[in-house]
Design a protein around this motif. Sequence first.
Motif, PDB file in Angstrom:
ATOM      1  N   PRO A 193      39.150  56.956  30.159  1.00 55.92           N
ATOM      2  CA  PRO A 193      38.161  55.928  29.815  1.00 55.92           C
ATOM      3  C   PRO A 193      38.814  54.738  29.140  1.00 55.92           C
ATOM      4  N   ALA A 194      38.064  53.666  29.056  1.00 58.86           N
ATOM      5  CA  ALA A 194      38.589  52.440  28.449  1.00 58.86           C
ATOM      6  C   ALA A 194      37.462  51.611  27.858  1.00 58.86           C
ATOM      7  N   LEU A 195      37.817  50.846  26.862  1.00 62.22           N
ATOM      8  CA  LEU A 195      36.995  49.748  26.373  1.00 62.22           C
ATOM      9  C   LEU A 195      37.665  48.452  26.811  1.00 62.22           C
ATOM     10  N   THR A 196      36.922  47.586  27.456  1.00 61.86           N
ATOM     11  CA  THR A 196      37.464  46.295  27.867  1.00 61.86           C
ATOM     12  C   THR A 196      37.396  45.337  26.682  1.00 61.86           C
ATOM     13  N   THR A 197      38.553  44.829  26.273  1.00 59.91           N
ATOM     14  CA  THR A 197      38.610  43.948  25.104  1.00 59.91           C
ATOM     15  C   THR A 197      39.094  42.542  25.435  1.00 59.91           C
ATOM     16  N   GLY A 198      39.439  42.286  26.678  1.00 63.28           N
ATOM     17  CA  GLY A 198      39.857  40.950  27.060  1.00 63.28           C
ATOM     18  C   GLY A 198      39.531  40.674  28.513  1.00 63.28           C
ATOM     19  N   LEU A 199      38.992  39.496  28.786  1.00 63.73           N
ATOM     20  CA  LEU A 199      38.694  39.077  30.163  1.00 63.73           C
ATOM     21  C   LEU A 199      39.128  37.635  30.346  1.00 63.73           C
ATOM     22  N   ARG A 200      39.688  37.358  31.505  1.00 61.84           N
ATOM     23  CA  ARG A 200      40.069  35.983  31.789  1.00 61.84           C
ATOM     24  C   ARG A 200      38.835  35.139  32.103  1.00 61.84           C
ATOM     25  N   GLY A 201      38.965  33.861  31.843  1.00 65.59           N
ATOM     26  CA  GLY A 201      37.931  32.905  32.211  1.00 65.59           C
ATOM     27  C   GLY A 201      38.190  32.343  33.597  1.00 65.59           C
ATOM     28  N   LEU A 202      37.349  31.402  34.002  1.00 58.33           N
ATOM     29  CA  LEU A 202      37.391  30.907  35.378  1.00 58.33           C
ATOM     30  C   LEU A 202      37.168  29.406  35.421  1.00 58.33           C
ATOM     31  N   VAL A 203      37.980  28.733  36.231  1.00 58.80           N
ATOM     32  CA  VAL A 203      37.759  27.327  36.575  1.00 58.80           C
ATOM     33  C   VAL A 203      37.870  27.219  38.087  1.00 58.80           C
ATOM     34  N   SER A 204      36.827  26.775  38.745  1.00 62.39           N
ATOM     35  CA  SER A 204      36.810  26.640  40.197  1.00 62.39           C
ATOM     36  C   SER A 204      36.612  25.170  40.556  1.00 62.39           C
ATOM     37  N   VAL A 205      37.492  24.633  41.396  1.00 62.96           N
ATOM     38  CA  VAL A 205      37.417  23.215  41.750  1.00 62.96           C
ATOM     39  C   VAL A 205      37.535  23.028  43.262  1.00 62.96           C
ATOM     40  N   TYR A 206      37.020  21.891  43.718  1.00 68.55           N
ATOM     41  CA  TYR A 206      37.291  21.404  45.060  1.00 68.55           C
ATOM     42  C   TYR A 206      38.357  20.319  44.967  1.00 68.55           C
ATOM     43  N   VAL A 207      39.344  20.404  45.834  1.00 69.07           N
ATOM     44  CA  VAL A 207      40.416  19.411  45.874  1.00 69.07           C
ATOM     45  C   VAL A 207      40.318  18.673  47.201  1.00 69.07           C
ATOM     46  N   ASP A 208      40.012  17.385  47.140  1.00 74.01           N
ATOM     47  CA  ASP A 208      39.895  16.557  48.333  1.00 74.01           C
ATOM     48  C   ASP A 208      41.097  15.627  48.433  1.00 74.01           C
ATOM     49  N   SER A 331      39.705  22.687  28.641  1.00 71.55           N
ATOM     50  CA  SER A 331      41.120  22.346  28.545  1.00 71.55           C
ATOM     51  C   SER A 331      41.868  22.713  29.817  1.00 71.55           C
ATOM     52  N   ALA A 332      41.571  23.885  30.363  1.00 71.83           N
ATOM     53  CA  ALA A 332      42.257  24.325  31.573  1.00 71.83           C
ATOM     54  C   ALA A 332      41.892  23.454  32.771  1.00 71.83           C
ATOM     55  N   HIS A 333      40.642  23.072  32.868  1.00 67.59           N
ATOM     56  CA  HIS A 333      40.222  22.185  33.960  1.00 67.59           C
ATOM     57  C   HIS A 333      40.958  20.855  33.885  1.00 67.59           C
ATOM     58  N   GLU A 334      41.075  20.315  32.684  1.00 67.62           N
ATOM     59  CA  GLU A 334      41.769  19.036  32.532  1.00 67.62           C
ATOM     60  C   GLU A 334      43.239  19.171  32.907  1.00 67.62           C
ATOM     61  N   ALA A 335      43.882  20.264  32.507  1.00 65.42           N
ATOM     62  CA  ALA A 335      45.283  20.471  32.859  1.00 65.42           C
ATOM     63  C   ALA A 335      45.468  20.561  34.365  1.00 65.42           C
ATOM     64  N   THR A 353      37.038  17.962  41.899  1.00 70.84           N
ATOM     65  CA  THR A 353      35.641  18.102  41.502  1.00 70.84           C
ATOM     66  C   THR A 353      35.400  19.515  40.980  1.00 70.84           C
ATOM     67  N   LEU A 354      34.867  19.614  39.794  1.00 71.36           N
ATOM     68  CA  LEU A 354      34.585  20.927  39.205  1.00 71.36           C
ATOM     69  C   LEU A 354      33.419  21.581  39.943  1.00 71.36           C
ATOM     70  N   GLU A 355      33.649  22.810  40.429  1.00 70.78           N
ATOM     71  CA  GLU A 355      32.588  23.577  41.090  1.00 70.78           C
ATOM     72  C   GLU A 355      31.868  24.495  40.111  1.00 70.78           C
ATOM     73  N   GLY A 356      32.619  25.047  39.156  1.00 70.41           N
ATOM     74  CA  GLY A 356      32.023  25.925  38.158  1.00 70.41           C
ATOM     75  C   GLY A 356      33.096  26.456  37.234  1.00 70.41           C
ATOM     76  N   ASP A 357      32.679  26.931  36.057  1.00 73.76           N
ATOM     77  CA  ASP A 357      33.651  27.486  35.123  1.00 73.76           C
ATOM     78  C   ASP A 357      32.999  28.540  34.245  1.00 73.76           C
ATOM     79  N   GLY A 358      33.814  29.250  33.516  1.00 74.80           N
ATOM     80  CA  GLY A 358      33.338  30.259  32.581  1.00 74.80           C
ATOM     81  C   GLY A 358      34.426  30.549  31.569  1.00 74.80           C
ATOM     82  N   GLU A 359      34.022  30.828  30.350  1.00 72.94           N
ATOM     83  CA  GLU A 359      34.986  31.014  29.274  1.00 72.94           C
ATOM     84  C   GLU A 359      35.607  32.417  29.294  1.00 72.94           C
TER      85      GLU A 359
END
Length: 452
Positions: A193-208, A331-335, A353-359
């Motif tokens: 078994p496990a306890l989840t103590t860390g999750l990555r965030g998400l930045v999704s973009v369209y690149v034209d 910050s990650a989106h800007e980078a 163009t930012l499509e969506g994000d999450g912390e």
Amino acid sequence: MTSSLSEADIRAAIARELPRVRADLEDLVRIPSIAFDGFDHSHVERSAEAVAALLRDAGVPDVRIVRQGSGQPAVIGRRPAPPGKPTVLLYAHHDVQPPGDLTQWKSEPFEPVERDGRLYGRGTADDKAGVLAHIAALRAYGDALPVGVTLFIEGEEEFGSGSLEELINEYKAELTADVIVIADSGNWDIGQPALTTGLRGLVSVYVDVQTLDHAVHSGMFGGAVPDALTALVRLLATLHDDAGDVAVDGLVRTNAAPLDYPEDRFRKEAGLLDGVELIGSGRIVERVWTKPSITVLGIDAPKTSEAPNALVPTARAKVSMRIAPGDTAASAHEALRVHLEKNAPWGAKVTVTLEGDGEPTSIDATGPMYDAARAAFAAAWDGTAPVEMGVGGSIPFIATFRDMFPNAAILVTGVEDPDARAHGPNESLHLGEFAKVCLAEALLLKKVAEAQ
């Protein structure tokens, strides 16, 4: 005062309830509750109604189906705490991913089938088994529930939880709790078994990328005029260095838990072909939990069967970036934007163009409620203590719960194992581990009451 049920009583009650719990899970899996655009959302309504009926059957007196605007239906159920006892919020979601390519499924995705101790079907693991784990714990106690419970079963988690924050704001008083159990993750391995103590965030973009105002003859102009598709490919190639590490400056990288993830196990679980090398550097757990990753999810360009002999004037890619705990989506989106614009080849016009994000989320799993969870898990897994693990995927709403309920202990649990294949074809639930998950949650409620 603690629950009048002993640990032995709880074990017997869970064993008694499991056949009915499994039958109810199979009925719920048969409802194709997909919240994505383009699917029949009446099934999401049916799924919400089925969940509400399950809660009422489990002795929850106050059950409501709620929604915000055009969002999908969530279910809230409440049972007050005994005097002086804490309240536990139990979260899961009843919506599921689309089935994807049906030819890759060995059985119908919405007709649950058991094979070799696993129950196959869309939503068996993610996350309808999470819903039924909550139901199992409630049924085990009957009228002897030792804590107050609030159940929040979301209806659009797979589609981005677009109305979740508004729902929490509207029902914040009813959702406030001492402990929040989010049953939407998994365990380290079968039997561990496990306890989840860390999750990555998400930045999704369209690149034209644009190089021309119209398509031109590839023979007449090729060799001097850059086409947008080649420019896009060169631009995307700058996102990684030669080792496969993300090459975008300004992103956070941290250390992961001291867990060994053997390469042979990782390759097997990923389905990596023989001879294909892993990318990136450092320990595997750091590459997939605490370092950023970038994936090109898709490219809009002419189909090979339809492509004329012409230089493509514009091309688009969808790029997904997972960000480490400790970073922020803004910050990650800007980078990422700065990197893409700075590395535009041949002066091509690049628009991001930012499509969506999450912390991302990092949880300090110390304190009496976490100790109660560890004791419950160890008991359910016959003495095997849970490990703390990270998850490379993203559950952005955990950060929302953390920010809106700062005094609550947040326990991220779940039913998945490394072969659950959530989101993919042949998603499945290990039935033996599911039984342990149900027992662990029931024991957790007892130990939380005792820790108060």
